[in-house]
Design an enzyme around this catalytic site. Structure first.
Site, PDB file in Angstrom:
ATOM      1  N   ARG A  46      53.928 -73.934  71.475  1.00  0.00           N
ATOM      2  CA  ARG A  46      54.761 -73.422  70.808  1.00  0.00           C
ATOM      3  C   ARG A  46      55.149 -73.986  69.267  1.00  0.00           C
ATOM      4  O   ARG A  46      54.402 -73.715  67.665  1.00  0.00           O
ATOM      5  CB  ARG A  46      55.494 -72.621  70.228  1.00  0.00           C
ATOM      6  CG  ARG A  46      55.725 -71.428  69.607  1.00  0.00           C
ATOM      7  CD  ARG A  46      57.425 -70.471  69.124  1.00  0.00           C
ATOM      8  NE  ARG A  46      57.749 -69.545  70.736  1.00  0.00           N
ATOM      9  CZ  ARG A  46      58.883 -71.257  70.769  1.00  0.00           C
ATOM     10  NH1 ARG A  46      59.878 -71.523  69.664  1.00  0.00           N
ATOM     11  NH2 ARG A  46      59.560 -70.654  71.796  1.00  0.00           N
ATOM     12  N   TYR A  97      45.786 -58.957  47.171  1.00  0.00           N
ATOM     13  CA  TYR A  97      45.674 -57.874  48.560  1.00  0.00           C
ATOM     14  C   TYR A  97      46.796 -57.044  49.011  1.00  0.00           C
ATOM     15  O   TYR A  97      48.074 -57.714  48.730  1.00  0.00           O
ATOM     16  CB  TYR A  97      45.807 -59.974  49.571  1.00  0.00           C
ATOM     17  CG  TYR A  97      45.939 -58.684  50.640  1.00  0.00           C
ATOM     18  CD1 TYR A  97      44.419 -58.364  51.178  1.00  0.00           C
ATOM     19  CD2 TYR A  97      46.737 -59.398  52.159  1.00  0.00           C
ATOM     20  CE1 TYR A  97      44.667 -57.389  52.882  1.00  0.00           C
ATOM     21  CE2 TYR A  97      46.631 -58.459  53.397  1.00  0.00           C
ATOM     22  CZ  TYR A  97      45.671 -58.048  53.913  1.00  0.00           C
ATOM     23  OH  TYR A  97      45.534 -57.585  54.619  1.00  0.00           O
ATOM     24  N   ASP A 168      46.538 -68.012  47.739  1.00  0.00           N
ATOM     25  CA  ASP A 168      45.408 -67.550  48.687  1.00  0.00           C
ATOM     26  C   ASP A 168      43.898 -68.236  47.963  1.00  0.00           C
ATOM     27  O   ASP A 168      42.911 -67.381  47.225  1.00  0.00           O
ATOM     28  CB  ASP A 168      45.483 -65.663  48.187  1.00  0.00           C
ATOM     29  CG  ASP A 168      44.566 -65.162  49.807  1.00  0.00           C
ATOM     30  OD1 ASP A 168      43.989 -65.099  50.388  1.00  0.00           O
ATOM     31  OD2 ASP A 168      45.583 -63.628  49.324  1.00  0.00           O
ATOM     32  N   LYS A 193      38.061 -64.041  57.667  1.00  0.00           N
ATOM     33  CA  LYS A 193      37.384 -64.028  57.140  1.00  0.00           C
ATOM     34  C   LYS A 193      35.791 -64.564  56.601  1.00  0.00           C
ATOM     35  O   LYS A 193      35.199 -65.175  57.938  1.00  0.00           O
ATOM     36  CB  LYS A 193      37.312 -63.804  55.561  1.00  0.00           C
ATOM     37  CG  LYS A 193      38.713 -62.594  55.420  1.00  0.00           C
ATOM     38  CD  LYS A 193      38.163 -61.660  55.916  1.00  0.00           C
ATOM     39  CE  LYS A 193      39.347 -60.086  56.238  1.00  0.00           C
ATOM     40  NZ  LYS A 193      41.352 -60.344  55.002  1.00  0.00           N
TER      41      LYS A 193
HETATM   42  C1  LIG Z   1      42.581 -59.470  55.058  1.00  0.00           C
HETATM   43  C2  LIG Z   1      43.165 -60.925  53.880  1.00  0.00           C
HETATM   44  C3  LIG Z   1      44.227 -61.404  53.732  1.00  0.00           C
HETATM   45  C4  LIG Z   1      45.195 -60.928  54.965  1.00  0.00           C
HETATM   46  O1  LIG Z   1      44.611 -61.374  56.070  1.00  0.00           O
HETATM   47  P1  LIG Z   1      44.964 -61.378  58.203  1.00  0.00           P
HETATM   48  O2  LIG Z   1      43.855 -62.133  58.378  1.00  0.00           O
HETATM   49  O3  LIG Z   1      44.303 -59.982  58.187  1.00  0.00           O
HETATM   50  O4  LIG Z   1      46.158 -61.008  58.116  1.00  0.00           O
HETATM   51  C5  LIG Z   1      45.191 -61.363  52.789  1.00  0.00           C
HETATM   52  N1  LIG Z   1      43.901 -61.850  52.276  1.00  0.00           N
HETATM   53  C6  LIG Z   1      43.165 -61.558  51.490  1.00  0.00           C
HETATM   54  C7  LIG Z   1      42.434 -61.993  49.858  1.00  0.00           C
HETATM   55  C8  LIG Z   1      42.290 -61.189  52.685  1.00  0.00           C
HETATM   56  O5  LIG Z   1      41.086 -60.399  52.068  1.00  0.00           O
END
Ligand SMILES: *Cc1c(COP(=O)(O)O)cnc(C)c1O
Length: 358
Positions: A46, A97, A168, A193
């Protein structure tokens, strides 16, 4: 060899590998273990894993800082939000998001934090909201309106006021912008993504700078990961690193496709508005019709996949307001398009035909 001298397109290929010694493996290690023999640097998994380290080395280098891999983008976001003290105020874009917005709304309702929503393109308005805030949360481009913020000016204003800044960077990826260079404290990613790029896993990351304050934040976030246990599976991490190897070529092709489609869609009678920041592979269109018309377009596509999520090799289309928690600032008739790496003419013909179903 000093990796800092290499271009990003080389770094995505070269980093996160074993030293070049006779007999060493060329591929990254996939380490499946819960524990280690005693008295080493890590004693329980962990706390650390060689597959994480390989991925973190590569992503950290691309962002210009130190990366920590998480079980999902939301796990990384939760870790970054844990830096806000009880009662602290978070300044966040009105349309960001929805997982981030819903998390903040829940925590505000519980009396844990206070949330101020801002138009992230209105630099003066955002700066005015910063006095006394604990954290500025930036998305640029935003999901799904594709608004672009003046990250450098906002970050400078935040730092002058002692406000932590999180960006982000999921939409742009470190190949298009490195927010740490602008002084942002923490960069978060949904690795799900573009970074992994094949719509086959869920993973996240948080990256901090290599200053003293950056290292202190890194330690707090690492501790959060270890104690809250939102840790990445080695297999997912290994696949993400494998996907990262082609990020540069994928993004180049997808961005070229997006740019071409954005200009063609601008002249399409079925489209009322195109939202495209001029870079990257994400765009959104407001169809010339209502929510039902937008749903018909998404459902009529055959090359595009009608699905949520983004950043994969396959083009994806979705009416965002079908998602619970999506803010009202997002028009009902908005379709978000994640442009993939297919032949652009096939993508265009499919969209053009689907837009005929309005
Ligand atoms: C999809 C997404 C998230 C969340 O990520 P997960 O991997 O689905 O938990 C956060 N920020 C943005 C801009 C996203 O497109």
């Amino acid at each position: 060899m000093d990796h800092d001298e290499l271009q990003p397109a080389t770094r995505v290929v070269a980093l996160g590998r074993a030293p070049r010694e006779p007999g060493e493996q060329v591929g990254a290690p996939l380490t499946l273990t819960s524990t280690y023999h005693a008295d080493g640097p890590v004693n329980y998994a962990r706390g650390g894993n060689p597959t994480w380290s390989a991925f973190e080395e590569a992503l950290g280098s691309l962002e210009g800082g130190d990366a920590l891999v998480f079980a999902s983008g939301m796990a990384a976001i939760a870790a970054a939000l844990s830096l806000v003290p009880h009662g602290g105020r978070v300044v966040v874009p009105t349309a960001a998001y929805n997982g981030t917005l819903v998390t903040l709304a829940d925590r505000a309702e519980a009396g844990d934090v206070v949330v101020t929503h801002v138009e992230i393109t209105d630099t003066e308005g955002v700066v005015a909201a910063l006095d006394g805030a604990a954290m500025l949360w930036i998305e640029s481009p935003t999901n799904p309106l594709l608004d672009v913020a003046d990250v450098s000016a906002l970050t400078q204003a935040a730092r002058e006021r002692g406000v932590l800044v999180v960006a982000d960077n999921t939409f742009a990826t470190p190949l298009l912008q490195q927010p740490l260079e602008w002084g942002v404290d923490v960069v978060v990613h949904s690795v799900t993504k573009y970074l992994s790029g094949h719509s086959d896993l869920i993973l996240g990351a948080a990256v901090t700078g290599s200053t003293d304050s950056g290292r202190a934040l890194h330690e707090r976030i690492r501790r959060h990961r270890q104690l809250h246990g939102a840790i990445a599976g080695p297999m997912e991490t290994w696949l993400a690193l494998r996907g990262l190897r082609t990020l540069s070529v994928r993004l180049e092709r997808a961005s070229a496709n997006a740019s071409e489609l954005a200009s063609r869609l601008g002249a399409h009678p079925g489209v009322a508005k195109v939202r495209y920041p001029g870079f990257g592979a994400m765009l959104a269109i407001d169809v010339a019709g209502d929510a039902a018309a937008a749903e018909r377009v998404a459902a009529a596509t055959q090359v595009w996949t009608h699905s949520t999520s983004l950043g994969g090799v396959e083009s994806q289309i979705e009416r965002r307001r079908r998602q619970p928690g999506e803010p009202e600032a997002v028009p009902e008739e908005l379709l978000r398009l994640s442009v993939g790496i297919e032949d652009v003419e096939d993508l265009w013909r499919d969209l053009d035909r689907a837009l005929g179903s309005i």
